[in-house]
Design an enzyme around this catalytic site. Structure first.
Site, PDB file in Angstrom:
ATOM      1  N   GLU A 182       0.827  -1.214   0.000  1.00  0.00           N
ATOM      2  CA  GLU A 182       0.000   0.000   0.000  1.00  0.00           C
ATOM      3  C   GLU A 182       0.856   1.257   0.000  1.00  0.00           C
ATOM      4  O   GLU A 182       1.939   1.269   0.579  1.00  0.00           O
ATOM      5  CB  GLU A 182      -0.805   0.083   1.300  1.00  0.00           C
ATOM      6  N   CYS A 230       3.185   8.266   1.697  1.00  0.00           N
ATOM      7  CA  CYS A 230       3.607   7.295   2.703  1.00  0.00           C
ATOM      8  C   CYS A 230       3.877   5.987   1.950  1.00  0.00           C
ATOM      9  O   CYS A 230       2.980   5.445   1.302  1.00  0.00           O
ATOM     10  CB  CYS A 230       2.476   7.123   3.717  1.00  0.00           C
ATOM     11  N   CYS A 260       5.613  -7.562   7.786  1.00  0.00           N
ATOM     12  CA  CYS A 260       6.595  -7.046   8.741  1.00  0.00           C
ATOM     13  C   CYS A 260       6.835  -8.112   9.789  1.00  0.00           C
ATOM     14  O   CYS A 260       5.933  -8.847  10.156  1.00  0.00           O
ATOM     15  CB  CYS A 260       6.039  -5.776   9.398  1.00  0.00           C
ATOM     16  N   CYS A 291       4.604  -5.611  16.319  1.00  0.00           N
ATOM     17  CA  CYS A 291       3.930  -4.637  17.197  1.00  0.00           C
ATOM     18  C   CYS A 291       2.447  -5.021  17.309  1.00  0.00           C
ATOM     19  O   CYS A 291       1.789  -5.275  16.300  1.00  0.00           O
ATOM     20  CB  CYS A 291       4.071  -3.210  16.646  1.00  0.00           C
ATOM     21  N   CYS A 321      -0.496  -3.140  15.313  1.00  0.00           N
ATOM     22  CA  CYS A 321      -0.262  -2.809  13.897  1.00  0.00           C
ATOM     23  C   CYS A 321      -0.760  -3.914  12.972  1.00  0.00           C
ATOM     24  O   CYS A 321      -0.431  -5.088  13.160  1.00  0.00           O
ATOM     25  CB  CYS A 321       1.233  -2.557  13.681  1.00  0.00           C
ATOM     26  N   CYS A 337      -1.808   2.102   8.016  1.00  0.00           N
ATOM     27  CA  CYS A 337      -1.179   0.889   8.538  1.00  0.00           C
ATOM     28  C   CYS A 337      -1.615  -0.481   8.015  1.00  0.00           C
ATOM     29  O   CYS A 337      -2.026  -1.354   8.788  1.00  0.00           O
ATOM     30  CB  CYS A 337      -1.306   0.866  10.058  1.00  0.00           C
TER      31      CYS A 337
END
Ligand code: SAH
Length: 348
Positions: free
Chosen positions: A99, A112, A119, A123, A126, A339
């Protein structure tokens, strides 16, 4: 960065200017040809060698044999009704999705960008981390998010934040080459003063990045000033704790003179009490930095929540302790601009 496609051709967009120049000289061509080609790729965003009309047909054929020009495919676009935020879902050549979010600030358009597919940082709040990590993005895949979004929107992009999917400092070499290419005089020539790199806190890389003195803004995803509560939401804290992270930040500021931005996503009942504000003020007092408060975005897989009212309350606690903090403006709230949420919908 030297990368190849499945046919063994070099991904030309991933080459820094000095690398392209060396390849062109290897072909027995004059150096200035590299400048022409680099401009075609990074300013005019040519998608084929045949567009490069000031290059001889013979050289274009040789370029075609040796190099490939990568592209991204737009799969979905969400446009905000309340501001000019646009979110793009792109498909990569191997079928993975990433994205990018185009935002309008007072001084212009900023994008962004994602730096990895998924990932591995874990976290808890997220969405990017839920399906795990697939792979790093290549330099060209990071760059193309800018070029393609610029082309599709017709809006000139003057800044970038590396705050999309992925941990930029976990894809360090490609991210550094990306920064060198977007700021290259012969290319897009973007000022690195308009670029922010956000990290959850990979401490050794912060020291390495400091030495490069790139002029970017470093953003640290802090989210708690207390090791116990930070470790509960950010596994990276078990590897590099808050004191190691802050020592690296102080070093970064001492070497680069660039003010660090600390991101603090407020999670109701977890890190938003007056005591949390006191610990944060103690941790950062006397440090030239900026604190950015963000009410945590709800993601459907988790039960974390917050609201703007508690963000302003937390801001007031900090102000009373002599610390300045801003509450981040919400852009594209109606399109879930934050996110990794769109990619998640698409992958499942
Ligand atoms: N991996 C990098 C950059 C990507 S995330 C980093 O950790 O900094 C960009 C920012 O959004 C980070 O500060 C991250 O902690 C924050 N973030 C992620 N999910 C969020 C959510 N649901 N609500 C609010 N902020 C979130």
């Amino acid at each position: 960065m030297l990368c190849f496609d499945q046919n063994g051709k070099i991904d030309i967009l991933s080459l820094r200017f000095d690398e392209l120049e060396a390849k062109i000289v290897e072909l027995g061509e004059k150096k200035f040809r590299a400048k022409q080609i680099f401009t075609w790729l990074h300013v005019r965003n040519a998608r084929n060698f045949s567009e490069m009309t000031d290059i001889s047909a013979q050289l274009r054929i040789r370029l075609e044999e040796m190099f490939c020009i990568k592209s991204l495919f737009e799969v979905k676009r969400l446009e905000s009704c309340t501001d000019n935020t646009v979110k793009y879902l792109y498909e990569l050549a191997d079928g993975n999705h990433i994205e990018s979010v185009l935002m309008e600030y007072e001084h212009g358009n900023t994008i962004c960008v994602s730096t990895q597919v998924g990932c591995k940082m874990g976290c808890r709040f997220c969405a990017s981390t839920i399906a795990g990590y697939k792979r790093d993005l290549t330099v060209s895949e990071i760059l193309l998010q800018i070029y393609e979004s610029q082309r599709l929107s017709g809006r000139k992009i003057g800044g970038a934040v590396l705050m999309g999917i992925g941990e930029p400092l976990d894809n360090y070499d490609n991210v550094v080459d990306f920064l060198r290419i977007i700021s290259c005089e012969q290319g897009m020539n973007m000022s690195l003063r308009h670029v922010s790199v956000s990290t959850c806190g990979i401490v050794p890389r912060i020291y390495e990045l400091a030495e490069l003195k790139l002029g970017i803004t470093l953003s640290i995803s802090l989210h708690s000033a207390n090791n116990k509560s930070r470790s509960e939401i950010m596994p990276i804290n078990d590897k590099y704790d808050i004191s190691e992270l802050i020592a690296a930040c102080r070093h970064y500021f001492a070497v680069t003179g660039r003010r660090i931005s600390f991101e603090y996503s407020l999670i109701s009942g977890h890190n938003d009490s007056e005591n949390d504000a006191k610990q944060l003020a103690r941790l950062l007092s006397g440090f030239t930095c900026h604190i950015n408060l963000i009410p945590v975005n709800k993601i459907k897989e988790r039960d974390f929540h917050s609201d703007r009212k508690s963000a302003y309350r937390f801001q007031k606690y900090l102000q009373d302790l002599g610390m300045n903090a801003t509450v981040r403006r919400t852009l594209g709230a109606d399109i879930d601009a934050a996110c990794g949420q769109l990619r998640r919908e698409y992958e499942i």
